[in-house]
Design a protein around this motif. Structure first.
Motif, PDB file in Angstrom:
ATOM      1  N   ALA A  57      41.256  -1.115   7.792  1.00  0.00           N
ATOM      2  CA  ALA A  57      40.953  -1.211   6.364  1.00  0.00           C
ATOM      3  C   ALA A  57      39.660  -0.459   6.065  1.00  0.00           C
ATOM      4  N   LEU A  58      39.664   0.262   4.945  1.00  0.00           N
ATOM      5  CA  LEU A  58      38.468   0.954   4.459  1.00  0.00           C
ATOM      6  C   LEU A  58      37.942   0.181   3.262  1.00  0.00           C
ATOM      7  N   VAL A  59      36.713  -0.298   3.341  1.00  0.00           N
ATOM      8  CA  VAL A  59      36.104  -1.030   2.251  1.00  0.00           C
ATOM      9  C   VAL A  59      34.728  -0.452   1.985  1.00  0.00           C
ATOM     10  N   GLY A  60      34.136  -0.862   0.885  1.00  0.00           N
ATOM     11  CA  GLY A  60      32.803  -0.389   0.544  1.00  0.00           C
ATOM     12  C   GLY A  60      32.636  -0.285  -0.959  1.00  0.00           C
ATOM     13  N   PRO A  61      31.429   0.043  -1.401  1.00  0.00           N
ATOM     14  CA  PRO A  61      31.186   0.175  -2.843  1.00  0.00           C
ATOM     15  C   PRO A  61      32.025   1.301  -3.451  1.00  0.00           C
ATOM     16  N   SER A  62      32.247   1.225  -4.760  1.00  0.00           N
ATOM     17  CA  SER A  62      32.973   2.278  -5.461  1.00  0.00           C
ATOM     18  C   SER A  62      32.247   3.609  -5.283  1.00  0.00           C
ATOM     19  N   GLY A  63      33.022   4.659  -5.062  1.00  0.00           N
ATOM     20  CA  GLY A  63      32.428   5.975  -4.851  1.00  0.00           C
ATOM     21  C   GLY A  63      31.961   6.204  -3.435  1.00  0.00           C
ATOM     22  N   GLY A  64      32.287   5.277  -2.529  1.00  0.00           N
ATOM     23  CA  GLY A  64      31.818   5.422  -1.155  1.00  0.00           C
ATOM     24  C   GLY A  64      32.608   6.402  -0.327  1.00  0.00           C
ATOM     25  N   GLY A  65      33.823   6.758  -0.763  1.00  0.00           N
ATOM     26  CA  GLY A  65      34.626   7.734  -0.037  1.00  0.00           C
ATOM     27  C   GLY A  65      35.902   7.177   0.541  1.00  0.00           C
TER      28      GLY A  65
ATOM     29  N   VAL B 125      43.081   1.022   1.826  1.00  0.00           N
ATOM     30  CA  VAL B 125      41.866   0.994   1.012  1.00  0.00           C
ATOM     31  C   VAL B 125      41.927  -0.276   0.183  1.00  0.00           C
ATOM     32  N   ALA B 126      40.856  -1.054   0.191  1.00  0.00           N
ATOM     33  CA  ALA B 126      40.901  -2.339  -0.502  1.00  0.00           C
ATOM     34  C   ALA B 126      39.570  -2.652  -1.149  1.00  0.00           C
ATOM     35  N   HIS B 127      39.653  -3.303  -2.321  1.00  0.00           N
ATOM     36  CA  HIS B 127      38.484  -3.855  -2.983  1.00  0.00           C
ATOM     37  C   HIS B 127      38.496  -5.378  -2.880  1.00  0.00           C
ATOM     38  N   ARG B 128      39.679  -5.958  -2.902  1.00  0.00           N
ATOM     39  CA  ARG B 128      39.797  -7.404  -2.723  1.00  0.00           C
ATOM     40  C   ARG B 128      39.694  -7.702  -1.233  1.00  0.00           C
TER      41      ARG B 128
ATOM     42  N   MET C 283      41.394   6.910  -9.379  1.00  0.00           N
ATOM     43  CA  MET C 283      40.751   6.712  -8.092  1.00  0.00           C
ATOM     44  C   MET C 283      39.274   7.017  -8.225  1.00  0.00           C
ATOM     45  N   GLU C 284      38.483   6.171  -7.553  1.00  0.00           N
ATOM     46  CA  GLU C 284      37.074   6.247  -7.867  1.00  0.00           C
ATOM     47  C   GLU C 284      36.398   7.491  -7.352  1.00  0.00           C
ATOM     48  N   GLU C 285      36.957   8.135  -6.283  1.00  0.00           N
ATOM     49  CA  GLU C 285      36.241   9.273  -5.723  1.00  0.00           C
ATOM     50  C   GLU C 285      36.694  10.614  -6.270  1.00  0.00           C
ATOM     51  N   LYS C 286      37.695  10.598  -7.151  1.00  0.00           N
ATOM     52  CA  LYS C 286      38.213  11.862  -7.623  1.00  0.00           C
ATOM     53  C   LYS C 286      37.232  12.512  -8.570  1.00  0.00           C
ATOM     54  N   LYS C 287      36.912  13.758  -8.323  1.00  0.00           N
ATOM     55  CA  LYS C 287      36.007  14.522  -9.179  1.00  0.00           C
ATOM     56  C   LYS C 287      36.803  15.638  -9.834  1.00  0.00           C
ATOM     57  N   ALA C 288      36.355  16.065 -10.999  1.00  0.00           N
ATOM     58  CA  ALA C 288      37.028  17.152 -11.694  1.00  0.00           C
ATOM     59  C   ALA C 288      36.805  18.442 -10.939  1.00  0.00           C
ATOM     60  N   GLU C 289      37.893  19.133 -10.714  1.00  0.00           N
ATOM     61  CA  GLU C 289      37.790  20.393  -9.971  1.00  0.00           C
ATOM     62  C   GLU C 289      37.254  21.470 -10.886  1.00  0.00           C
ATOM     63  N   GLY C 290      36.095  22.007 -10.528  1.00  0.00           N
ATOM     64  CA  GLY C 290      35.412  22.944 -11.410  1.00  0.00           C
ATOM     65  C   GLY C 290      35.895  24.358 -11.317  1.00  0.00           C
ATOM     66  N   GLY C 291      36.289  24.826 -10.165  1.00  0.00           N
ATOM     67  CA  GLY C 291      36.645  26.237 -10.021  1.00  0.00           C
ATOM     68  C   GLY C 291      38.026  26.391  -9.458  1.00  0.00           C
ATOM     69  N   LYS C 292      38.493  27.594  -9.434  1.00  0.00           N
ATOM     70  CA  LYS C 292      39.807  27.895  -8.906  1.00  0.00           C
ATOM     71  C   LYS C 292      39.677  28.970  -7.831  1.00  0.00           C
ATOM     72  N   SER C 293      40.481  28.859  -6.818  1.00  0.00           N
ATOM     73  CA  SER C 293      40.448  29.863  -5.759  1.00  0.00           C
ATOM     74  C   SER C 293      41.036  31.160  -6.254  1.00  0.00           C
ATOM     75  N   SER C 294      40.424  32.268  -5.855  1.00  0.00           N
ATOM     76  CA  SER C 294      40.921  33.574  -6.263  1.00  0.00           C
ATOM     77  C   SER C 294      42.010  34.072  -5.354  1.00  0.00           C
TER      78      SER C 294
END
Length: 638
Positions: free
Chosen positions: A395-403, A556-559, A1-12
């Motif tokens: 429908a949610l559309v938009g450029p990649s990384g738009g959310g 969510v659609a790109h086409r 998925m285009e908006e997924k970011k690597a989770e940097g920290g962990k909750s204590s």
């Protein structure tokens, strides 16, 4: 998925088994998972220590045998107690072995229970983490952390911990034995042991302690780069590349080699050489001690007997120090493994509402929602507000990384919003019990997976109590009749993990059947036709139309051909809502959506030019596929 970011920290603030957080680190933290079986660990350590002390008895018996033989020499027959000493040595050695076996039985029982509880704690905790956690943490990574780290802690508890108790007993017993017969010879042996311990400490203390972490990090980098290299071998062959094209793999190996060389050659060569010289050459140090003591000796028989004892017993010193070194190394590795397990257990969990509320209908509303992934510099969604009325399709559309995917994932609480609220049926999703929220929402993703089992079992996964007839009806509604027909055993056909016997489009249609069978009032679609060929796309569009009938759909659609029939189209860009309206309204507005639609039309009309300026005829098939998809999207009940 285009908006997924690597989770940097962990909750204590991690909830763990029993609702209490585990404090402390290292061995105490590991033993906290043993529960009532911790006493077996302590009993095993004690038995191992007893076994080690019993192991000293044969050395004493050897000394007694030598003493009696020297005392009566050359009349060896006068030494009448030799057989007694031999039997005592044999019996104590056998008892020591049995006691050590009992020690290992106790520690293995505790280790197995600890490993079991640790795996259960991880599994139970992972059941409570947001589903988005599994997008940012690969299943292979989680498996390696849990299985690999638990395996290291199991080895520590089952073998290294009893050996640690035995080693402590060995050191104490060794110190006593060194000074029991002749303190001067004992001092010579102890001198070698002190030098050895100093050398070991110089290799494993201070900044050198970080080398275990560096070693693990270097191994991880090398494993990841190696996996990437193996997976990329087909690309290397196709494009006639060399292994040097995999610079990351080469650099990972080189970094590991440099680190190992620096540690072993630069930092450890001298101290390890001294360690081995003095530990393995203890008997040589006894020679100058004997020469110093000899002039004042009056009882030569006892003197020679003592020398023989220390010459034989010196081998214990090397064994004791080697065991200390290995125990320290394994303890450090287990501590590193426990920190990885703690990282999993520290993953933030979804809080259950104290007083759950029930949604009034199947509507969805985003009320000034903002959300940022852990460690991200910019928010994925920034003050987003939109509504999906009950029974409508948005429908949610938009450029990649738009959310787009991020917004869709907030509805079933894959993540919790940073600010604002996502409401289902007028109720904040955080105030709805998780099991009820899951019952309200069905999902169809672009990378849906099938389980290892029959087609029927995969469809029933959405609703295990469904009848066979209901599952067959769902498969028919999802346009899967041709899939079932070509299988020798029909819906009872066994398929591999991930649907290895099916194409991507066929997997997607079975996933749609699963969503149809679930019969939830809300459907979240994340680019459900992403990997489908033209024929499968047309079938999937018909299945989607059947799934959407009478339900609330957030897609969510790109086409863009798949969203023309939506009641409303929301355009997201950089986490903001920039446009909203129907297809015709947005095209007429001439904004971002209009430009995207024009680009899409250009892509559909694209064709491959022939080598002599002609056309290959690729464009008509592309246009036909798009037309079929448009027809399916526009005809909601096709």
């Amino acid at each position: 998925m285009e908006e997924k970011k690597a989770e940097g920290g962990k909750s204590s603030q991690a909830r763990e088994k029993g609702g209490a957080s585990r404090q402390g680190g290292g061995l105490s933290q590991i033993l906290s998972f043993a529960g009532g079986h911790r006493r077996f660990t302590y009993l095993g350590i004690v038995l191992s220590a007893v076994s080690m002390l019993l192991g000293f008895v044969p050395y004493v018996c050897i000394w007694l045998v030598v003493r009696d033989l020297v005392a009566v020499a050359p009349d060896w027959s006068a030494a009448t107690s030799l057989s007694t000493y031999g039997w005592v040595a044999f019996v104590t050695a056998m008892v020591g072995i049995l006691v050590y076996f009992g020690a290992l039985m106790c520690t293995h029982i505790a280790a197995f229970r600890t490993a079991n509880n640790m795996r259960k704690a991880c599994a139970e905790h992972l059941m409570r983490v947001p589903l988005g956690y599994f997008d940012t943490h690969a299943s292979g990574e989680i498996r390696r952390i849990i299985d690999g780290s638990v395996g290291l802690t199991e080895t520590l508890l089952a073998h290294q911990l009893p050996d640690m108790g035995g080693t402590v007993a060995m050191v104490v017993g060794m110190l006593v034995m060194l000074f029991v017969f002749d303190w001067r010879m004992g001092l010579a042996c102890l001198f070698a042991a002190v030098i050895s311990v100093g050398c070991l400490m110089s290799m494993m203390s201070g900044d050198r302690m970080d080398y275990m972490n560096k070693y693990q990090a270097a191994m991880d980098r090398m494993n990841k780069a190696g996996t990437e290299y193996v997976r990329g071998i087909p690309v290397v062959k196709v494009f006639q590349q060399t292994v040097y094209s995999f610079k990351a793999f080469h650099d990972a190996i080189k970094d590991y080699g440099d680190m190992a060389h620096e540690y072993s050659v630069t930092l450890c060569r001298v101290p390890q050489s001294l360690n081995l010289t003095f530990v393995d050459g203890v008997v040589v140090l006894l020679v100058p001690a004997v020469l110093l003591i000899a002039p004042g000796v009056t009882d030569w028989a006892k003197f020679l007997t003592d020398y023989a004892f220390y010459a034989i017993f010196s081998a214990v010193i090397s064994t004791a120090l080697q065991r200390l070194m290995f125990v320290a190394a394994y303890t450090q590795q287990a501590g590193n493994a426990m920190s990885r397990i703690s990282g999993v257990l520290a993953a933030p969990t979804l809080a259950e509402p104290a007083e759950p509320r029930h949604p009034a209908d199947a509507s969805i509303a985003f009320d000034d929602v903002s959300f940022s992934y852990e460690g991200a510099a910019t928010p994925a969604l920034d003050h987003v507000s939109l509504e999906v009325p009950s029974g409508s399709t948005v429908a949610l559309v938009g450029p990649s990384g738009g959310g787009k995917t991020t917004a869709a994932s907030l509805v079933p609480r894959f993540w919790d919003v940073g600010s604002g609220a996502v409401r289902v049926g007028g109720v904040d999703v955080r105030q709805i019990a998780q099991h009820e929220l899951m019952d309200q929402v069905a999902f169809v993703f672009q990378n849906d997976r099938l389980f290892k089992g029959t087609i029927l079992d995969n469809v029933r996964a959405a609703r295990p109590d469904a009848t066979r007839e209901q599952a067959l009806a769902a498969l028919e509604a999802a346009q899967c009749s041709d899939i079932v027909a070509k299988m020798p055993h029909g819906v009872d056909e066994f398929i591999g993990t991930g649907g290895t016997d099916l194409s991507g489009g066929e997997v997607q249609r079975i996933a749609l059947a699963r969503a149809i069978l679930k019969d939830s009032p809300i459907v979240v679609l994340d680019e459900a036709t992403a990997f489908a060929d033209p024929e499968n796309e047309a079938l999937i569009q018909r299945a989607l139309a059947r799934l959407a009938k009478g339900r609330t759909v957030l897609m969510v659609a790109h086409r863009l051909s798949t969203v023309r029939g939506a009641d409303q189209i929301v355009v997201l860009d950089a986490g903001h809502v920039v446009e909203r309206g129907t297809h015709d309204q947005l095209v007429a507005a001439g904004g971002l959506y209009a430009r995207m639609w024009a680009d899409y039309q250009t892509a559909v009309d694209w064709k491959i030019a022939g080598s002599r300026g002609g056309s290959s005829g690729a464009a008509p098939s592309a246009r036909g596929a798009a037309a079929g998809a448009d027809a399916a999207a526009t005809g909601r009940e096709a």
